[in-house]
Scaffold this active site. Structure first.
Site, PDB file in Angstrom:
ATOM      1  N   ARG A  51      46.379  71.813  38.570  1.00 61.63           N
ATOM      2  CA  ARG A  51      47.616  70.873  38.317  1.00 61.63           C
ATOM      3  C   ARG A  51      48.100  71.933  37.402  1.00 61.63           C
ATOM      4  O   ARG A  51      49.492  70.767  37.377  1.00 61.63           O
ATOM      5  CB  ARG A  51      46.913  69.732  38.250  1.00 61.63           C
ATOM      6  CG  ARG A  51      46.699  69.155  39.098  1.00 61.63           C
ATOM      7  CD  ARG A  51      45.177  68.045  38.772  1.00 61.63           C
ATOM      8  NE  ARG A  51      44.686  67.589  39.979  1.00 61.63           N
ATOM      9  CZ  ARG A  51      44.224  66.789  40.555  1.00 61.63           C
ATOM     10  NH1 ARG A  51      45.870  65.670  40.216  1.00 61.63           N
ATOM     11  NH2 ARG A  51      43.991  65.875  41.589  1.00 61.63           N
ATOM     12  N   ARG A  77      50.511  62.455  42.808  1.00 62.55           N
ATOM     13  CA  ARG A  77      50.089  62.981  42.374  1.00 62.55           C
ATOM     14  C   ARG A  77      49.185  62.477  40.979  1.00 62.55           C
ATOM     15  O   ARG A  77      50.262  62.390  40.161  1.00 62.55           O
ATOM     16  CB  ARG A  77      50.069  64.767  41.800  1.00 62.55           C
ATOM     17  CG  ARG A  77      50.652  64.872  43.168  1.00 62.55           C
ATOM     18  CD  ARG A  77      49.612  65.551  44.369  1.00 62.55           C
ATOM     19  NE  ARG A  77      48.858  66.252  43.834  1.00 62.55           N
ATOM     20  CZ  ARG A  77      47.211  67.141  44.557  1.00 62.55           C
ATOM     21  NH1 ARG A  77      47.252  65.996  45.125  1.00 62.55           N
ATOM     22  NH2 ARG A  77      46.390  68.030  43.560  1.00 62.55           N
ATOM     23  N   LEU A  79      48.567  63.730  37.149  1.00 63.40           N
ATOM     24  CA  LEU A  79      49.955  64.067  36.452  1.00 63.40           C
ATOM     25  C   LEU A  79      48.551  64.326  34.836  1.00 63.40           C
ATOM     26  O   LEU A  79      48.306  63.657  34.398  1.00 63.40           O
ATOM     27  CB  LEU A  79      51.341  63.686  35.536  1.00 63.40           C
ATOM     28  CG  LEU A  79      52.239  63.467  36.817  1.00 63.40           C
ATOM     29  CD1 LEU A  79      53.128  62.044  36.404  1.00 63.40           C
ATOM     30  CD2 LEU A  79      52.500  64.497  37.102  1.00 63.40           C
ATOM     31  N   HIS A  95      52.256  49.782  39.576  1.00 60.32           N
ATOM     32  CA  HIS A  95      51.329  50.057  40.181  1.00 60.32           C
ATOM     33  C   HIS A  95      50.824  49.549  41.379  1.00 60.32           C
ATOM     34  O   HIS A  95      50.771  47.282  40.312  1.00 60.32           O
ATOM     35  CB  HIS A  95      49.933  49.773  39.296  1.00 60.32           C
ATOM     36  CG  HIS A  95      49.058  50.456  39.336  1.00 60.32           C
ATOM     37  ND1 HIS A  95      47.980  51.543  40.924  1.00 60.32           N
ATOM     38  CD2 HIS A  95      47.739  49.607  40.065  1.00 60.32           C
ATOM     39  CE1 HIS A  95      46.865  51.178  41.073  1.00 60.32           C
ATOM     40  NE2 HIS A  95      46.446  50.178  41.164  1.00 60.32           N
ATOM     41  N   GLU A 160      57.465  43.736  44.371  1.00 55.42           N
ATOM     42  CA  GLU A 160      57.969  44.800  43.535  1.00 55.42           C
ATOM     43  C   GLU A 160      59.390  45.268  43.186  1.00 55.42           C
ATOM     44  O   GLU A 160      59.473  45.861  42.538  1.00 55.42           O
ATOM     45  CB  GLU A 160      56.791  46.609  44.291  1.00 55.42           C
ATOM     46  CG  GLU A 160      55.874  46.432  43.838  1.00 55.42           C
ATOM     47  CD  GLU A 160      54.878  47.137  44.695  1.00 55.42           C
ATOM     48  OE1 GLU A 160      55.395  49.066  43.644  1.00 55.42           O
ATOM     49  OE2 GLU A 160      53.981  47.427  45.229  1.00 55.42           O
TER      50      GLU A 160
END
Ligand code: NHR
Length: 190
Positions: A51, A77, A79, A95, A160
């Site tokens: 990562r 992914r 972070l 989110h 959203e």
């Protein structure tokens, strides 16, 4: 991402969309960006064994464009601390739940199995603590009898597309400040 670019252009924000970057070469957003004259880049996470190595490469790709703000839009992914701290106070995410309820993935499934009557979405600053950064804006939608993950996520997504462009615009207009983990939004002049 498309909703933000659309709002930036039609509302004539004092902002440049510096680039659209994905970890997936097949992401539809890359085609959309290219067709709107926006630079694109791909940093494939599968090319990196850790990562840290992926995030370092991603950070270099982003910094080529010198953006003031990094906007996560469907980025999946987690972070690293090093990445998040490099852009401290300059990364936003949306989110699909009313945080702090239902962090992580499959939020609509989580909401349906919890039996909540109200669900929604949250725009927040990204910190090392996954889905726990300072909250900028939230929107609530009803959970209706007979809802499935698809019908519920469609209802949330419509909202959203309204709150995320609005929150990014607040950042662009320098209206956001973070104090003790709380986000303050400067009232706009009437
Ligand atoms: N990174 C940090 N440090 N903090 C946050 O708040 C972050 C983040 C990275 C992404 C978006 C978030 C969401 O809105 C986000 C917020 C992916 C996962 C996840 O489990 C969780 C939350 C979010 C995005 N990702 C898996 C991983 O191992 C991969 C899942 C997959 O590829 O399908 O990275 O929901």
């Amino acid at each position: 991402m498309e909703a933000i670019i659309h709002a930036a252009r039609t509302e004539r924000w004092p902002a440049r969309i510096a680039a659209v970057i994905s970890n997936r070469p097949d992401a539809a957003g890359l085609t959309f960006a290219a067709s709107h004259g926006i630079p694109t880049a791909v940093v494939t996470n599968k090319d990196y064994s850790t990562r840290e190595a992926f995030d370092t490469a991603l950070q270099s790709a982003i910094d080529e464009f010198s953006p003031d703000l990094v906007v996560l839009a469907g980025f999946l992914r987690i972070l690293t601390v090093q990445f998040v701290e490099h852009y401290a106070g300059r990364i936003l995410n949306i989110h699909p739940s009313l945080l702090p309820s239902f962090p992580g993935l499959a939020t609509h499934r989580q909401a349906l199995s919890a039996g909540v009557k109200v669900h929604g979405a949250t725009v927040h600053f990204v910190t090392a603590n996954l889905d726990h950064g300072p909250i900028v804006a939230q929107v609530a939608v009803p959970v209706l009898p007979g809802d499935t993950e698809d019908t519920l996520s469609d209802r949330v997504l419509l909202q959203e597309h309204i709150i995320y462009p609005r929150a990014v615009r607040w950042f662009v207009e320098n209206k956001l400040s973070i104090d003790n983990g709380r986000v303050h939004v400067v009232a706009s002049a009437q």
